[in-house]
Design an enzyme around this catalytic site. Structure first.
Site, PDB file in Angstrom:
ATOM      1  N   ASN A 175       0.830  -1.197   0.000  1.00 22.32           N
ATOM      2  CA  ASN A 175       0.000   0.000   0.000  1.00 22.32           C
ATOM      3  C   ASN A 175       0.869   1.253   0.000  1.00 22.32           C
ATOM      4  OD1 ASN A 175      -2.751   1.331   0.583  1.00 22.32           O
ATOM      5  ND2 ASN A 175      -1.498   2.121   2.270  1.00 22.32           N
ATOM      6  N   GLU A 176       0.643   2.117  -0.983  1.00 25.10           N
ATOM      7  CA  GLU A 176       1.259   3.442  -1.056  1.00 25.10           C
ATOM      8  C   GLU A 176       2.754   3.436  -0.720  1.00 25.10           C
ATOM      9  OE1 GLU A 176      -2.883   5.861  -0.125  1.00 25.10           O
ATOM     10  OE2 GLU A 176      -1.297   5.907   1.378  1.00 25.10           O
ATOM     11  N   PRO A 177       3.552   2.725  -1.498  1.00 25.75           N
ATOM     12  CA  PRO A 177       4.971   2.568  -1.168  1.00 25.75           C
ATOM     13  C   PRO A 177       5.779   3.863  -1.174  1.00 25.75           C
ATOM     14  CG  PRO A 177       4.487   1.635  -3.328  1.00 25.75           C
ATOM     15  CD  PRO A 177       3.171   1.911  -2.673  1.00 25.75           C
ATOM     16  N   HIS A 273      -4.700   5.349  -6.116  1.00 27.45           N
ATOM     17  CA  HIS A 273      -5.614   6.019  -5.195  1.00 27.45           C
ATOM     18  C   HIS A 273      -5.824   7.454  -5.672  1.00 27.45           C
ATOM     19  CE1 HIS A 273      -4.151   3.079  -1.824  1.00 27.45           C
ATOM     20  NE2 HIS A 273      -4.872   2.478  -2.757  1.00 27.45           N
TER      21      HIS A 273
END
Length: 519
Positions: A175-177, A273
């Site tokens: 998630n969202e690295p 996102h």
């Protein structure tokens, strides 16, 4: 205002997965898929169901995600949190998107705050290993300091079968690295790099598909605009962008190369996102302000997903696109077509704010229509499901309170002024005699007298209308009327969402269309 619908001009199929959620209670949304993701999943340990909150809450390791947020039981049993999540989804007819940790370490305990002098590697952390390389266990013990992603996938297959046989269909690679150094400084304090993402994506995707070749892989789960451009100023971004323009371009190009090397696709869905940066006055719309300026900005903001004529007020258009429209979906699709054709597109987190206000409901309804029309594979609303968010879902998925939903094929529809109204239309592959038309009046003060024309050989005789407005988020049956030669008129109230369900009938040839309060 004139509205034209052409049912014979099919744009394409509407993916059932655009009506998705994250881990909220789905209520009466009739959602089709739920995602288990977010910052907590970066540090989630499937063996003990512990996770780490990162900077969202004092870097605490505990079982809050399992026991309090999801309100599940048996939070000490291996895989119990995800097992129960998937089982609940299947019971309610929903598929599951499960996030796999990739940053490097997960919570080893549930003992509270992890202080700055306890970073990974260390006693408070277990190492994430993508491929175990030895026999799997369904109930691994806590004595090992390694947690294996492929063993986790095997656990889910053992409980739910492979994806193609009704098991977990979708896996997201963390998630969202780009934000790992900010959200998870104890796990991954260094800036994430382009090459790190390619290396980890290849290794983890191969490990998953080795266990379940029928699953679909979602990556790179980017948080927003700056990650799209340069992975949040990654150390190798300047060098890579000289060749690839943006991180999105680089990532897609590398995924195409990996397919050639591995002789199979390792990325099925480009996962992004989108939390709009659009402002009304000086306030970002996601903050929930409902002043007239914010309401106007919110109901217009979905146009940044597609509209070549709309420039929102935000730092993106002020500095990054230099006054040009964002056109996010066409912008991304062009990159996919150039760099890695066949890759699908998902927005697994998004929120336009003010879910307890009509403007939030209209933005949500607008976005659901856009995602269907533009062929998005999956979309998952993030945040509390407030009354107007719920109304938007129900308009598409449960408009009569009996589970009735709009059709599965997007068809051509248009209007005179996209700033004042939005329109989406659908037919159904199994019920060709029905036409669904969603219309949003985005004007804060004035009604719109709509003149509707259906262009095509199919004759529609009657319509029923359903909707919600500024007075109430409860979807109501509004009116039943007739069409005359595939035409009818209808008054759309200010700040309202209306669904017309058109059916064929002999009355089309002999009865004039009517609208509420008209004859």
């Amino acid at each position: 205002m004139s509205f034209l619908v052409m049912p014979a001009e099919v744009i394409g199929p509407i993916s059932p997965y655009v009506y998705g959620l994250n881990d909220q209670d789905p209520g009466d949304t009739h959602a089709t898929v739920r995602r288990l993701g977010g910052n907590r999943m970066t540090g989630y340990n499937w063996v003990n169901n512990a996770s780490n909150a990162g900077t969202d809450w004092h870097n605490i390791s505990d079982d809050w995600f399992c026991s309090q947020h999801l309100k599940l039981t048996d939070c000490d049993q291996p895989g119990s949190m995800v097992k129960q999540f998937v089982a609940e989804n299947q019971k309610d007819g929903m598929d599951s998107l499960i996030t796999l940790p990739m940053a490097g370490f997960v919570a080893a305990d549930k003992n509270g705050e992890v202080t700055a002098d306890q970073p990974a590697p260390g006693p408070r952390w277990d190492k994430v290993v993508f491929h175990k390389g030895s026999p799997f266990q369904l109930t691994p013990g806590l004595q090992s300091k390694n947690v294996y992603d492929d063993e986790f996938v095997n656990f889910l297959m053992a409980n739910f079968h492979p994806a193609a046989q009704g098991g977990v269909k979708f896996y997201a690679l963390d998630n969202e690295p780009a934000l790992w150094p900010k959200t998870h400084p104890r796990i991954h304090p260094a800036q994430t790099t382009y090459l790190e993402m390619v290396t980890k994506t290849e290794a983890l995707s191969r490990a998953v598909l080795r266990i379940d070749p029928t699953a679909k892989i979602f990556g790179a789960v980017m948080y927003g605009w700056k990650e799209f451009l340069d992975l949040q100023d990654a150390p190798d971004s300047a060098a890579m962008n000289k060749t690839f323009d943006t991180y999105v371009d680089f990532y897609l190009a590398q995924m195409k190369s990996l397919e050639k090397r591995n002789k199979k696709r390792l990325l099925h869905v480009l996962d992004l996102h989108w939390y709009p940066e659009a402002q009304g006055g000086s306030k970002r719309i996601t903050l929930g302000d409902t002043s007239p300026d914010s309401v106007e900005a919110r109901v217009q903001a979905p146009r940044s997903l597609w509209d070549p004529t709309y420039v929102e007020k935000s730092w993106i258009t002020q500095y990054s696109t230099k006054g040009q429209p964002i056109q996010l979906i066409p912008w991304l699709q062009a990159k996919i077509d150039r760099r890695y054709p066949g890759t699908q597109l998902a927005f697994t987190e998004y929120d336009y704010g003010a879910g307890d206000h009509i403007s939030g409901g209209l933005a949500q309804a607008d976005v659901l229509g856009i995602f269907g029309k533009y062929g998005i594979f999956m979309a998952n609303y993030w945040g509390d499901l407030k009354p107007y968010n719920l109304a938007a879902y129900e308009l598409y998925r449960n408009y009569d309170g009996k589970g009735s939903a709009i059709g599965d094929r997007a068809v051509s529809a248009g209007q005179d002024d996209v700033s004042q109204a939005s329109i989406y239309a659908a037919t159904d592959s199994k019920n060709p005699g029905i036409l669904w038309v969603v219309v949003l009046n985005k004007n804060q003060k004035d009604s719109i007298h709509g003149k509707f024309r259906i262009d095509g050989s199919q004759i529609y005789g009657q319509y029923q209308s359903y909707g919600f407005d500024a007075q109430s988020p409860i979807i109501k049956f509004l009116h039943k009327g007739n069409l005359n030669q595939n035409k009818f008129e209808y008054d759309l109230q200010p700040l309202s969402a209306t669904l017309f369900v058109l059916t064929s009938g002999d009355s089309a040839s002999r009865t004039n269309g009517t609208a509420p309060g008209k004859s």
